[in-house]
Write a protein that holds these residues in place. Structure first.
Motif, PDB file in Angstrom:
ATOM      1  N   GLU A  23      42.264   1.362  52.298  1.00 59.47           N
ATOM      2  CA  GLU A  23      41.857   2.772  52.279  1.00 59.47           C
ATOM      3  C   GLU A  23      41.638   3.256  50.848  1.00 59.47           C
ATOM      4  O   GLU A  23      40.683   3.972  50.564  1.00 59.47           O
ATOM      5  CB  GLU A  23      42.900   3.628  53.004  1.00 59.47           C
ATOM      6  N   GLU A  24      42.539   2.843  49.946  1.00 59.22           N
ATOM      7  CA  GLU A  24      42.394   3.283  48.545  1.00 59.22           C
ATOM      8  C   GLU A  24      41.091   2.757  47.933  1.00 59.22           C
ATOM      9  O   GLU A  24      40.353   3.496  47.278  1.00 59.22           O
ATOM     10  CB  GLU A  24      43.606   2.826  47.731  1.00 59.22           C
ATOM     11  N   ARG A  27      38.051   4.581  49.138  1.00 62.17           N
ATOM     12  CA  ARG A  27      37.783   5.932  48.618  1.00 62.17           C
ATOM     13  C   ARG A  27      36.858   5.892  47.406  1.00 62.17           C
ATOM     14  O   ARG A  27      36.289   6.908  47.022  1.00 62.17           O
ATOM     15  CB  ARG A  27      39.104   6.651  48.278  1.00 62.17           C
ATOM     16  N   ASP A  30      33.209   6.687  48.381  1.00 61.86           N
ATOM     17  CA  ASP A  30      33.339   7.366  49.684  1.00 61.86           C
ATOM     18  C   ASP A  30      32.061   8.160  49.996  1.00 61.86           C
ATOM     19  O   ASP A  30      31.629   8.986  49.188  1.00 61.86           O
ATOM     20  CB  ASP A  30      34.540   8.326  49.563  1.00 61.86           C
ATOM     21  N   GLN A  32      31.811  10.198  52.538  1.00 63.36           N
ATOM     22  CA  GLN A  32      32.231  11.413  53.258  1.00 63.36           C
ATOM     23  C   GLN A  32      31.979  11.336  54.760  1.00 63.36           C
ATOM     24  O   GLN A  32      32.042  12.338  55.448  1.00 63.36           O
ATOM     25  CB  GLN A  32      31.515  12.668  52.701  1.00 63.36           C
ATOM     26  N   CYS A  36      31.278   3.883  52.813  1.00 65.59           N
ATOM     27  CA  CYS A  36      31.483   3.515  51.433  1.00 65.59           C
ATOM     28  C   CYS A  36      30.171   2.999  50.846  1.00 65.59           C
ATOM     29  O   CYS A  36      29.467   2.228  51.495  1.00 65.59           O
ATOM     30  CB  CYS A  36      32.520   2.390  51.482  1.00 65.59           C
ATOM     31  N   GLU A  44      30.361   2.706  40.738  1.00 65.01           N
ATOM     32  CA  GLU A  44      31.386   2.623  41.794  1.00 65.01           C
ATOM     33  C   GLU A  44      31.908   1.194  41.910  1.00 65.01           C
ATOM     34  O   GLU A  44      33.108   0.966  42.120  1.00 65.01           O
ATOM     35  CB  GLU A  44      30.807   3.076  43.141  1.00 65.01           C
ATOM     36  N   ILE A  98      34.385   0.285  55.118  1.00 62.78           N
ATOM     37  CA  ILE A  98      35.411  -0.062  54.121  1.00 62.78           C
ATOM     38  C   ILE A  98      35.958  -1.479  54.326  1.00 62.78           C
ATOM     39  O   ILE A  98      36.828  -1.909  53.581  1.00 62.78           O
ATOM     40  CB  ILE A  98      36.576   0.949  54.119  1.00 62.78           C
TER      41      ILE A  98
END
Ligand code: GLV
Ligand code: MN
Ligand code: MN
Length: 418
Positions: A23-24, A27, A30, A32, A36, A44, A98
């Motif tokens: 999850e980290e 992000r 992300d 939204q 990803c 990024e 992700i």
């Protein structure tokens, strides 16, 4: 012969730690909408790399970066020699989820962390790697970093690649600080095992937990640039047109018809099409489109390429346009090492999981590593078979199962001979 390692006191991965890292990392970039976007060598991608490298260093792994930006983190074994390697990629397509790639890297890191935490020093060294630009979405070809690692392309040729945004790969690699010193081709591992989401519907539709991947289908990517004649949309009678936009659409239809006609595993995709000038009242003078063809059978794939080439010629002649072709990627189908496939299958069974042998529809770094060493893959299901989409999802239980199978496969390969 690798023995089974599942018993009452066997080590187990920490699923909560793995999920929180997924999850980290997710992000960063992300979108939204649950998704990803970390295109290769973008800002990024750099942030994602920095985070994963921090986690690798926190574990005291020996981290090296090679000349194409692949990152390899090694946990020494009791004896010198090439490591048992796992890994995948952390770049994504612009509409990525992700899990794609990230699961194999963070699952591999979790395997190494579990081994360290358990106080195990394996006989052979172990490594987790992430390879540059696996997706090929910004810089073709797909699986670029692992291709260079395996000696299939020189670093100089790779540096000269130009992305969809006009950027040069070598400059972007330097800009984000990941042009390393370790040589390419890289060291041949003892074996390579990659955990990945299936990205297709097979495991879920059969109620299986684990896929023992038998190989990867062949892949052919080309770019077609069509040149017709710009003209007025209102005044140009249909018979006077040399419409590059129409020809691009006709090629997309022909590709679909040819793939459907060949049947079996054959797939064909026109995923990118740019029209010039892309205006409502101008007949397009230019169209640049991509064709992605895949099949597990190399002969049928070659037949699909031939049929589409003929269809493109016919469409171009009829519409009075010219065509320039450029091959972006061409890789034959790959069979994984039967011993690694058997080991993945027997390890999953020993855990009590339903397991299925299946080929991979997507390309993977494992197919490049298979040029260097025995290689294989562990698949976990993808909900509704959806991937390259923010809705990509695999349950925590499936992730835990896959990572524990990877752990035991890695331990087996580190302790015993195949
Ligand atoms: C990327 O991995 C692809 O299969 O397109
Ligand atoms: Mn992937
Ligand atoms: Mn992908």
């Amino acid at each position: 012969m690798v023995r089974g390692v599942v018993d009452g006191g066997a080590p187990r991965i920490d699923a909560a730690r793995l999920l929180s890292r997924l999850e980290e990392l997710g992000r960063i970039g992300d979108t939204q909408d649950g998704g990803c976007s970390r295109l290769a060598l973008s800002d990024e991608d750099r942030q994602g790399r920095d985070l994963v490298v921090t986690w690798m260093r926190d574990l005291d792994l020996d981290v090296s970066i090679d000349k194409i930006g692949n990152v390899v983190a090694v946990l020494p074994g009791r004896e010198d020699g090439p490591p048992v390697m796992c890994g995948s990629h952390i770049d994504t397509v612009a509409t990525g989820g992700i899990y794609d790639g990230n699961l194999g890297v963070l699952g591999g890191l979790e395997v190494l962390e579990t081994i360290v935490t358990e106080g195990i020093t394996p006989h052979r060294a172990m490594a987790v790697a992430f390879f540059t630009d696996e997706e090929g979405a910004r810089f073709a070809p797909v699986m670029l970093g692992s291709l260079v690692y395996a000696g299939g392309m020189s670093v100089e040729d790779a540096y000269d690649l130009v992305g969809i945004d006009g950027a040069r790969l070598g400059e972007e690699l330097k800009r984000i600080g990941y042009l390393g010193a370790a040589p390419c081709p890289g060291l041949a591992p003892h074996a390579y095992v990659e955990m990945h989401i299936e990205q297709g519907p097979v495991l879920e539709s059969h109620g299986d937990m684990i896929g023992a991947v038998t190989g990867v289908q062949g892949i052919s990517w080309q770019e077609l640039v069509l040149t017709g004649q710009l003209n007025h949309a209102g005044t140009t009678p249909m018979a006077y047109r040399h419409d590059a936009g129409f020809a691009a659409a006709a090629i997309a239809v022909a590709a679909r018809d040819i793939a459907t006609g060949l049947g079996g595993d054959q797939v064909a995709t026109v995923g990118k099409c740019d029209l010039g000038p892309d205006l409502v009242n101008v007949v397009a003078g230019k169209a640049a489109l991509t064709l992605d063809l895949r099949n597990t059978d190399g002969l049928v794939l070659a037949d699909a390429e031939r049929q589409i080439a003929e269809a493109v010629d016919q469409i171009a002649t009829k519409e009075g346009i010219s065509v320039a072709r450029r091959q972006l990627a061409r890789f034959k189908p790959v069979d994984f090492d039967a011993r690694v496939v058997d080991l993945v299958e027997s390890t999953a069974r020993a855990h009590g999981y339903r397991v299925r042998r299946l080929p991979s529809g997507a390309g993977h770094d494992a197919q490049m590593l298979s040029r260097l060493c025995p290689a294989g893959m562990v698949f976990v299901p993808s909900r509704a078979g959806i991937s390259h989409n923010p809705a990509e999802f695999t349950t925590p239980e499936q992730i835990e199962a896959g990572a524990n199978v990877l752990l035991d496969v890695m331990l087996g390969l580190a302790e015993d001979d195949l």
